[in-house]
Design a protein around this motif. Structure first.
Motif, PDB file in Angstrom:
ATOM      1  N   GLN A 178       0.821  -1.210   0.000  1.00 15.63           N
ATOM      2  CA  GLN A 178       0.000   0.000   0.000  1.00 15.63           C
ATOM      3  C   GLN A 178       0.851   1.254   0.000  1.00 15.63           C
ATOM      4  O   GLN A 178       0.523   2.237  -0.665  1.00 15.63           O
ATOM      5  CB  GLN A 178      -0.921   0.003   1.224  1.00 15.63           C
ATOM      6  N   LEU A 216       2.152   1.715  -3.560  1.00 11.74           N
ATOM      7  CA  LEU A 216       1.107   2.139  -4.486  1.00 11.74           C
ATOM      8  C   LEU A 216       0.652   3.568  -4.208  1.00 11.74           C
ATOM      9  O   LEU A 216       0.451   4.361  -5.131  1.00 11.74           O
ATOM     10  CB  LEU A 216      -0.079   1.172  -4.406  1.00 11.74           C
ATOM     11  N   GLU A 217       0.514   3.931  -2.936  1.00 14.98           N
ATOM     12  CA  GLU A 217       0.122   5.301  -2.600  1.00 14.98           C
ATOM     13  C   GLU A 217       1.199   6.288  -3.037  1.00 14.98           C
ATOM     14  O   GLU A 217       0.891   7.397  -3.499  1.00 14.98           O
ATOM     15  CB  GLU A 217      -0.129   5.416  -1.097  1.00 14.98           C
ATOM     16  N   ARG A 235       0.892   7.720  -6.527  1.00 10.17           N
ATOM     17  CA  ARG A 235      -0.094   8.766  -6.843  1.00 10.17           C
ATOM     18  C   ARG A 235       0.595  10.058  -7.248  1.00 10.17           C
ATOM     19  O   ARG A 235       0.113  10.782  -8.131  1.00 10.17           O
ATOM     20  CB  ARG A 235      -0.998   9.043  -5.639  1.00 10.17           C
ATOM     21  N   SER A 272      -4.113  -4.059  -2.294  1.00  7.29           N
ATOM     22  CA  SER A 272      -4.210  -2.648  -2.664  1.00  7.29           C
ATOM     23  C   SER A 272      -4.797  -1.798  -1.547  1.00  7.29           C
ATOM     24  O   SER A 272      -4.828  -0.579  -1.651  1.00  7.29           O
ATOM     25  CB  SER A 272      -5.063  -2.492  -3.925  1.00  7.29           C
ATOM     26  N   HIS A 321      -7.478   2.705   4.140  1.00  9.36           N
ATOM     27  CA  HIS A 321      -6.838   3.243   2.943  1.00  9.36           C
ATOM     28  C   HIS A 321      -6.992   2.279   1.768  1.00  9.36           C
ATOM     29  O   HIS A 321      -6.988   1.051   1.934  1.00  9.36           O
ATOM     30  CB  HIS A 321      -5.352   3.469   3.234  1.00  9.36           C
ATOM     31  N   THR A 332      -5.918   1.845  -2.645  1.00 13.40           N
ATOM     32  CA  THR A 332      -5.364   2.329  -3.914  1.00 13.40           C
ATOM     33  C   THR A 332      -5.992   1.575  -5.086  1.00 13.40           C
ATOM     34  O   THR A 332      -5.444   1.573  -6.186  1.00 13.40           O
ATOM     35  CB  THR A 332      -3.829   2.134  -3.954  1.00 13.40           C
ATOM     36  N   LEU A 353      -6.296   3.311  -8.272  1.00 10.26           N
ATOM     37  CA  LEU A 353      -5.046   3.676  -8.941  1.00 10.26           C
ATOM     38  C   LEU A 353      -4.489   2.560  -9.815  1.00 10.26           C
ATOM     39  O   LEU A 353      -3.762   2.825 -10.782  1.00 10.26           O
ATOM     40  CB  LEU A 353      -4.021   4.075  -7.875  1.00 10.26           C
TER      41      LEU A 353
END
Length: 354
Positions: free
Chosen positions: A119, A122-123, A126, A142, A230, A232, A235
């Motif tokens: 995570q 992946l965050e 952004r 994710s 949270h 993602t 995304l």
């Protein structure tokens, strides 16, 4: 040569980083990522409450191919407690990853994540996609991990009340938490089959158990709640870099279907599902994971960087040195089949390894 340094988080928190150079020379694999670019670095991102135990074997194995960096989250390992105690949300760790990348030169990277580290990686994408050449996502998802823990959302339901109690009585909670003996926690993990006792070396897990009871319990719970809320997922379809997703089919912390969904949603994702693997696959199947990661780096990241944009868009594989149309992946698969092993499927497919 290895070195240690500290990056600075956006609130001034000191973030510990260890860095190791890979093979040198202008013709090395590590320097083969695009003309004029810096050398490729694998940046290793932990799970929550971890300080690097999961990368014990990959740290050395990766250094044969690329540079390697590993860092501790704020409040973990040798990093300091957050200057801003509230800054323990997923975006805060993703921002710290940007500081870590800057501290080692901001060159091209392959981002590795384990568990919650998936995570974080992946965050981070952004807002910081420049220079990211590939992803290796291990035993993670994710997002919304507390809603899937052991296949239920019970942890997500209990967490707010637990945080309320711990924040109301921090000294009592800290005293109870810090007195859990690490060897006892390890025995419980082995007895309950949270890890594969037949495949893992118990000594490899003890550093995690010891670190777990040393971190601030309230901070841990707040981080866990953030990771649980949270996501993602939105995304994933936008991340157009090679991505290797590794999972164990006996992982109860992040059920394997989450890895399958993540690999399917990533435009250039591929899945390695390990038969009998749990949440610590890199320790249970160290040789298998190392070889698969090396293959991924050579063929899809380092080799793939030499292809033109049109070739990548058409799904072409990098050619072999002698110009044969067969890819390295096909050669490796044929060799494994000849030896009675298993073969990875198409990059978007599922490979079962035991």
């Amino acid at each position: 040569m290895g070195r240690e340094l500290f990056a600075a988080g956006k609130d001034g928190t000191r973030i510990y980083v260890r860095y190791r150079e890979g093979p040198g020379g202008s013709g090395s694999l590590a320097s083969g990522v695009g003309a004029g670019s810096g050398r490729l670095t694998a940046v290793l991102c932990d799970g929550i409450a971890c300080d690097g135990f999961i990368w014990k074997y990959l740290w050395d194995d990766l250094a044969r191919t690329v540079n390697v960096a590993h860092w501790n989250y704020r409040g973990h390992g040798r990093s300091s407690l957050p200057v801003d105690p509230q800054a323990v949300e997923l975006p805060d760790h993703a921002s710290d990853l940007a500081a870590v990348r800057a501290s080692i030169g901001d060159g091209p990277v392959v981002l590795f994540g384990h568990s919650m580290g998936c995570q974080v990686v992946l965050e981070h994408l952004r807002t910081h996609r420049e220079g990211v050449r590939g992803l290796v996502l291990v035993c993670g998802s994710s997002g919304r991990i507390t809603h899937h823990f052991k296949g239920t959302d019970v942890l997500a339901q209990l967490l707010p009340r637990l945080i309320e109690q711990v924040d109301a009585y921090p000294h009592i909670a800290r005293a109870i938490w810090s007195r859990v003996p690490a060897p006892m926690a390890l025995r419980i993990a082995l007895l309950t089959r949270e890890v594969d006792a037949s495949a893992v070396t118990p000594a490899d897990l003890l550093p995690y158990m010891r670190h777990m009871v040393d971190i601030d319990f309230s901070m841990f719970l707040h981080m866990l709640r953030s990771a649980g809320e949270h996501s993602t997922l939105d995304l994933l379809p936008q991340i157009d870099v090679p991505a290797l997703v590794i999972a164990g089919d006996r992982d109860t912390f992040t059920p394997p279907r989450l890895a399958e969904e993540m690999a399917a949603a990533l435009p250039r994702g591929e899945l390695m599902m390990v038969n009998g693997g749990t949440h610590v696959v890199p320790l249970e199947r160290k040789k298998m994971v190392s070889e698969r990661v090396e293959q991924f780096l050579l063929e899809r990241v380092i080799g793939g960087a030499s292809l033109g944009a049109s070739a990548r868009a058409s799904g072409m594989q990098p050619p072999t040195d002698d110009g044969r149309p067969r890819s390295l992946a096909e050669e490796a698969s044929s060799q494994r089949l000849a030896e009675g092993g298993s073969s990875p499927d198409h990059p978007r497919g599922l490979s079962k390894d035991g």
